[in-house]
Design an enzyme around this catalytic site. Structure first.
Site, PDB file in Angstrom:
ATOM      1  N   ILE A   1      32.244  65.281  42.641  1.00 57.95           N
ATOM      2  CA  ILE A   1      30.960  65.937  42.357  1.00 57.95           C
ATOM      3  C   ILE A   1      30.166  65.233  41.276  1.00 57.95           C
ATOM      4  CG2 ILE A   1      31.400  68.274  43.186  1.00 57.95           C
ATOM      5  CD1 ILE A   1      32.374  69.032  40.418  1.00 57.95           C
ATOM      6  N   GLY A   2      30.757  64.286  40.618  1.00 55.60           N
ATOM      7  CA  GLY A   2      29.991  63.582  39.584  1.00 55.60           C
ATOM      8  C   GLY A   2      30.743  62.390  39.073  1.00 55.60           C
TER       9      GLY A   2
ATOM     10  N   ALA B   1      29.834  57.697  32.609  1.00 54.64           N
ATOM     11  CA  ALA B   1      30.442  56.649  31.785  1.00 54.64           C
ATOM     12  C   ALA B   1      31.893  56.974  31.453  1.00 54.64           C
ATOM     13  CB  ALA B   1      29.631  56.490  30.509  1.00 54.64           C
TER      14      ALA B   1
ATOM     15  N   GLY C   1      34.042  59.275  32.976  1.00 56.01           N
ATOM     16  CA  GLY C   1      35.013  59.648  33.986  1.00 56.01           C
ATOM     17  C   GLY C   1      34.401  60.043  35.313  1.00 56.01           C
ATOM     18  N   VAL C   2      35.292  60.495  36.170  1.00 58.01           N
ATOM     19  CA  VAL C   2      34.890  60.964  37.494  1.00 58.01           C
ATOM     20  C   VAL C   2      35.229  62.444  37.553  1.00 58.01           C
ATOM     21  CG1 VAL C   2      35.204  60.647  39.977  1.00 58.01           C
ATOM     22  CG2 VAL C   2      35.519  58.716  38.430  1.00 58.01           C
ATOM     23  N   VAL C   3      34.340  63.231  38.139  1.00 59.09           N
ATOM     24  CA  VAL C   3      34.575  64.672  38.219  1.00 59.09           C
ATOM     25  C   VAL C   3      34.750  65.069  39.683  1.00 59.09           C
ATOM     26  CG1 VAL C   3      33.710  66.956  37.605  1.00 59.09           C
ATOM     27  CG2 VAL C   3      33.159  64.998  36.147  1.00 59.09           C
TER      28      VAL C   3
ATOM     29  N   LYS D   1      37.925  66.703  35.545  1.00 55.34           N
ATOM     30  CA  LYS D   1      37.337  65.454  35.064  1.00 55.34           C
ATOM     31  C   LYS D   1      38.463  64.483  34.737  1.00 55.34           C
ATOM     32  CE  LYS D   1      34.116  63.678  31.584  1.00 55.34           C
ATOM     33  NZ  LYS D   1      33.088  64.069  30.632  1.00 55.34           N
TER      34      LYS D   1
ATOM     35  N   ASP E   1      24.827  64.762  23.392  1.00 56.08           N
ATOM     36  CA  ASP E   1      24.362  64.211  24.671  1.00 56.08           C
ATOM     37  C   ASP E   1      23.764  65.306  25.548  1.00 56.08           C
ATOM     38  OD1 ASP E   1      23.778  62.195  26.446  1.00 56.08           O
ATOM     39  OD2 ASP E   1      25.779  62.100  27.324  1.00 56.08           O
TER      40      ASP E   1
END
Ligand SMILES: Nc1ncnc2c1ncn2[C@@H]1O[C@H](COP(=O)(O)OP(=O)(O)OP(=O)(O)O)[C@@H](O)[C@H]1O
Length: 328
Positions: free
Chosen positions: A10-11, A14, A16-18, A33, A132
């Site tokens: 889903i995402g 920078a 990680g990958v979710v 994540k 952020d």
């Protein structure tokens, strides 16, 4: 990670990958994540990094606040993979705005900003700086309520050694406060409230307020939009590494913000301009913003109230749930 069945990605960013995943024990849908370099079925044996520890610690500190994504677990597996398991929320505000393709009416923007400011106030009270905030890092749940996510850049402000400067740059360029653009390493929670001002403007305009192409272009846009009068008479200004830049010497017209938002009410503009004060010591904190008439004199208080009765102390409204296997 055998407890989680991976569904779709889903995402990706920078850090990680979710993935959307299903908790096999409860059937609950969660978001997992994976820290870049860790593994979710494809371990490469990397260690749980300091970054993940910090992200998990900041999320854990804020756990239970309705405007902050809920951390369910942090895992290290035998192969050194590092994962955060969170409640699954929904699409980001950035995605929703892209699909919607038009600005939010002022009353909706106020409801959403109240939730974001409430979350920011709580995290700042706990000494957490997010660093952020942007529409990609705000998620929308099934009820249309907002939750702040991605604490990958966050850190605790309290207890730091007085001599230890903060990292600069932080915050995605378009949402970066002027003091950060000028190289400050002694900033505070007001870098988050500047970003919230940019998000408020984006909700109301339907497009980013300050879409700079480089740090210098960003600074130029900031000064052209909100003026420099208030920044250059800030006592800390001359100590900023980039204070001598020709961009800071150029004379600028006064703030254009009002003409950019002509239909915003006076009370709404009071909050917008307060969040977007160039000079950080004159910028509204999240707590101060929530005390302004835009929020306190809202016409429909019953439908426009924050979701928790109070964010002071521990916000108990949604604490509970399974913080299983927190390994941080
Ligand atoms: N709990 C969640 N529920 C639903 N979607 C999520 C959740 N957490 C993250 N996402 C999705 O995954 C995306 C990336 O997550 P996150 O921002 O935490 O990763 P990142 O690697 O730090 O990204 P970036 O580098 O862009 O800041 C988010 O923008 C959001 O779309």
């Amino acid at each position: 990670m055998e407890h989680y069945e991976r569904l779709e990605k889903i995402g990706e960013g920078a850090s990680g990958v979710v993935y959307k995943a299903r908790d096999r024990r409860t059937g609950a849908t969660v978001a997992v994540k994976r820290l870049r370099g860790g593994g979710f079925g494809d371990d490469d044996g990397s260690q749980l990094s300091e970054d993940l520890l910090r992200e998990a610690a900041c999320l854990e500190a804020c756990r239970g606040h309705p405007s902050v994504v809920e951390l369910r677990a942090a895992h290290r597996d035998g192969a050194g993979g590092a994962f955060l398991v969170m409640e699954y929320v929904g699409p980001s505000v950035a995605q929703v705005m892209r699909e919607r393709g038009r600005p939010f009416p002022e009353a909706d923007a106020r409801r959403l900003m109240r939730q974001l400011l409430d979350g920011a106030r709580a995290m700042h009270d706990l000494g957490v700086l997010h660093r952020d905030l942007k529409p990609d890092n705000v998620l929308v749940d099934a009820h249309g309520d907002l939750k702040i996510c991605d604490f990958g850049m966050s850190r605790f402000a309290a207890g730091r050694a007085a001599t230890k400067p903060y990292t600069s740059p932080v915050v995605t360029l378009w949402y970066r406060a002027p003091e950060l653009l000028l190289g400050s390493t002694e900033y505070d929670a007001r870098v988050d409230t500047w970003a919230l001002g940019c998000i408020m403007a984006e909700l109301l305009a339907g497009a980013p307020l300050l879409p700079g192409r480089s740090e210098m272009d960003q600074l130029n846009r900031v000064f052209d939009t909100v003026g420099t009068d208030d920044m250059t008479d800030w006592p800390g200004f001359c100590r900023l590494p980039r204070a001598g830049s020709p961009l800071c010497q150029r004379s600028r017209p006064p703030s254009r913000l009002r003409e950019m938002f002509p239909s915003l009410s006076a009370a709404g503009f009071d909050v917008l301009s307060g969040l977007l004060a160039c000079r950080p010591d004159r910028r509204l904190s999240a707590a101060e913003a929530l005390r302004r008439p835009w929020f306190t004199d809202a016409e429909s208080p019953d439908v426009d109230q924050p979701r928790s009765a109070s964010c002071g102390g521990r916000f108990t409204v949604r604490v509970g749930g399974a913080a299983d296997a927190i390994v941080v």
